[in-house]
Motif scaffolding. Structure first.
Motif, PDB file in Angstrom:
ATOM      1  N   SER A  23       0.807  -1.220   0.000  1.00  0.00           N
ATOM      2  CA  SER A  23       0.000   0.000   0.000  1.00  0.00           C
ATOM      3  C   SER A  23       0.839   1.269   0.000  1.00  0.00           C
ATOM      4  O   SER A  23       0.420   2.297  -0.547  1.00  0.00           O
ATOM      5  CB  SER A  23      -0.942  -0.010   1.207  1.00  0.00           C
ATOM      6  N   TYR A  26       1.582   3.412  -3.163  1.00  0.00           N
ATOM      7  CA  TYR A  26       0.589   4.318  -3.760  1.00  0.00           C
ATOM      8  C   TYR A  26       1.074   5.757  -3.730  1.00  0.00           C
ATOM      9  O   TYR A  26       0.914   6.503  -4.710  1.00  0.00           O
ATOM     10  CB  TYR A  26      -0.741   4.184  -3.026  1.00  0.00           C
ATOM     11  N   ASP A  27       1.683   6.168  -2.628  1.00  0.00           N
ATOM     12  CA  ASP A  27       2.165   7.548  -2.525  1.00  0.00           C
ATOM     13  C   ASP A  27       3.282   7.831  -3.520  1.00  0.00           C
ATOM     14  O   ASP A  27       3.498   8.987  -3.913  1.00  0.00           O
ATOM     15  CB  ASP A  27       2.656   7.828  -1.100  1.00  0.00           C
ATOM     16  N   LYS A  30       1.069   7.715  -7.269  1.00  0.00           N
ATOM     17  CA  LYS A  30      -0.286   8.240  -7.416  1.00  0.00           C
ATOM     18  C   LYS A  30      -0.346   9.464  -8.320  1.00  0.00           C
ATOM     19  O   LYS A  30      -1.378   9.739  -8.939  1.00  0.00           O
ATOM     20  CB  LYS A  30      -0.875   8.565  -6.048  1.00  0.00           C
ATOM     21  N   ARG A  49      -5.269   0.853  -9.355  1.00  0.00           N
ATOM     22  CA  ARG A  49      -6.355   0.828  -8.387  1.00  0.00           C
ATOM     23  C   ARG A  49      -5.817   0.412  -7.030  1.00  0.00           C
ATOM     24  O   ARG A  49      -4.847  -0.346  -6.920  1.00  0.00           O
ATOM     25  CB  ARG A  49      -7.475  -0.112  -8.810  1.00  0.00           C
ATOM     26  N   GLN A  50      -6.444   0.958  -6.005  1.00  0.00           N
ATOM     27  CA  GLN A  50      -6.116   0.570  -4.647  1.00  0.00           C
ATOM     28  C   GLN A  50      -6.916  -0.661  -4.267  1.00  0.00           C
ATOM     29  O   GLN A  50      -8.104  -0.764  -4.558  1.00  0.00           O
ATOM     30  CB  GLN A  50      -6.395   1.716  -3.671  1.00  0.00           C
ATOM     31  N   VAL A  55      -1.708  -2.132  -3.698  1.00  0.00           N
ATOM     32  CA  VAL A  55      -1.942  -1.376  -4.924  1.00  0.00           C
ATOM     33  C   VAL A  55      -1.752  -2.338  -6.098  1.00  0.00           C
ATOM     34  O   VAL A  55      -0.839  -3.164  -6.086  1.00  0.00           O
ATOM     35  CB  VAL A  55      -0.964  -0.197  -5.045  1.00  0.00           C
ATOM     36  N   THR A  83      -7.008   7.014 -12.689  1.00  0.00           N
ATOM     37  CA  THR A  83      -6.932   5.799 -11.875  1.00  0.00           C
ATOM     38  C   THR A  83      -8.295   5.148 -11.869  1.00  0.00           C
ATOM     39  O   THR A  83      -9.265   5.670 -12.404  1.00  0.00           O
ATOM     40  CB  THR A  83      -6.513   6.116 -10.428  1.00  0.00           C
ATOM     41  N   TYR A  85     -10.066   4.728  -9.229  1.00  0.00           N
ATOM     42  CA  TYR A  85     -10.570   4.966  -7.875  1.00  0.00           C
ATOM     43  C   TYR A  85     -11.971   5.558  -7.873  1.00  0.00           C
ATOM     44  O   TYR A  85     -12.839   5.157  -7.139  1.00  0.00           O
ATOM     45  CB  TYR A  85      -9.615   5.889  -7.123  1.00  0.00           C
TER      46      TYR A  85
END
Length: 393
Positions: A23, A26-27, A30, A49-50, A55, A83, A85
């Motif tokens: 996870s 993601y930062d 993103k 996608r998360q 991720v 994304t 999301y």
């Protein structure tokens, strides 16, 4: 970050690679990223996608027999990153009652339909998925004589009069696997939510109400540039002691008696046509299979991969006299295809208490390339296995 991709089969794989990361990645990506082939420099269309605790980056790729590829996820700053999301189909009032698509869009997902260059899928409240059109041929892929719409759940339960009758009520079922007083319920579509739409795929969630389940929903994923749709059936099953069954309708193809479009399954890797390539006097209601089922014509076909539910039903879902293979009355039986997903009749390979959370996947692909059972079943095998991908240093 680098990932190795590998095709272990002796035929080409055309599929979607899933690059799974923790996870905290993601930062890092993103705000923009790209996926490139390390050797050729080819840039892949990708989508982020998360997922729970992680991720996932997805992209389409073709691997020849035995081929390996190494891809690299690189950080690229962008202002227009797409994304998987969220989308703009839900207004500030939290209502989804506007169709904001245009005729120029090749890929549309709304609260009532999915439209890609390859397929248009429509559904209606209450009924469920009512249409599945191959846009290449303009052909409706769902059978006109179907009893239930695509991926609609059908549940039945045979109530016992008391606890002491739990064994006896099963003993009296015989080959029906349900009693003459079985209560049969069909799922009703109650809610639709657009989950995502990006450059690679889009997903919509259809939620049903059906007896025996406190939750039943479909995550329908359609792809931008491929004639393929993935359906994940998610449910929270009630714990029921009385004998019960849960079927999922797969109304593709033609009646089982058709000569122009035939149903094929694989049994221990042997390609078989139910009711045609089996012994006279054998049961013609349900079959175990390995990878999936395929409806094949001389010109095209549809492959339905079933990685999680290796049991199908062709006979009537109603209680009655069962027909054995070779019986002339089978010529009047259309053989509707269902995945026989759950039951608590048997106590060996099925749990007697079915309560809990489950997900069952169905991967549907179609086109001219599936005009032989061998190619169609290889497609099922490939979709079930997916692209092997792992992170390397």
């Amino acid at each position: 970050m680098k990932f190795k991709l590998y095709n272990p089969f002796d035929y080409a794989q055309e599929d979607f690679a899933q690059l799974i990361m923790e996870s905290w990645h993601y930062d890092l990506i993103k705000d923009g990223f790209e996926v490139r082939d390390v050797d050729s420099g080819e840039l892949y269309i990708s989508q982020l996608r998360q997922a729970p605790r992680g991720v996932i980056v997805s992209f389409p790729v073709t691997l020849q027999a035995g081929e390996e590829k190494t891809v690299h996820i690189q950080v690229v700053k962008r202002n227009n990153l797409k994304t998987a999301y969220r989308n703009d189909y839900v207004g500030s009032d939290r209502m989804m009652d506007l169709d904001v698509t245009s005729d120029q869009q090749p890929f549309k997902i709304t609260s009532t339909y999915i439209d890609t260059p390859f397929v248009k899928i429509e559904w209606a409240k209450g009924a469920g998925i009512t249409s599945w059109v191959d846009k290449r041929t303009k052909k409706e892929m769902l059978r006109q004589d179907r009893n239930h719409h695509a991926f609609t759940p059908v549940y039945d339960v045979t109530h016992a009069s008391n606890v002491q009758e739990m064994y006896e009520v099963r003993r009296k079922m015989g080959r029906n696997r349900k009693g003459p007083d079985a209560v049969i319920s069909t799922g009703v579509l109650t809610n639709v939510e657009v989950i995502s739409q990006g450059d690679v795929y889009g997903t919509v969630q259809l939620t049903f109400e059906v007896a025996g389940c406190s939750h039943y929903s479909l995550l329908v994923t359609a792809y931008v540039n491929h004639p393929r749709v993935d359906v994940a059936v998610r449910m929270h099953k009630d714990s029921v002691w009385a004998p019960e069954n849960l079927y999922i309708s797969l109304p593709f193809g033609s009646p089982i008696t058709s000569e122009s479009e035939q149903l094929w399954i694989d049994k221990m890797d042997a390609l078989t046509r139910p009711r045609k390539d089996q012994l006279t006097g054998s049961l013609a209601d349900y079959y175990c299979l390995g990878e999936g089922a395929a409806y094949v014509t001389a010109h095209d076909g549809v492959a339905i991969a079933m990685p999680d539910t290796p049991l199908i039903q062709l006979g009537s879902l109603n209680h009655g006299f069962r027909l054995l293979n070779g019986d002339a009355k089978l010529q009047q039986d259309p053989g509707h295809l269902y995945a026989w997903t759950m039951n608590n009749y048997w106590e060996t390979n099925f749990s007697a208490t079915l309560g809990g959370f489950y997900e069952f996947r169905y991967l549907v692909a179609w086109g001219e390339q599936y005009h032989t059972p061998e190619v169609a079943m290889n497609a099922c095998r490939s979709m079930n296995a997916g692209i092997l991908a792992w992170r390397i240093r």
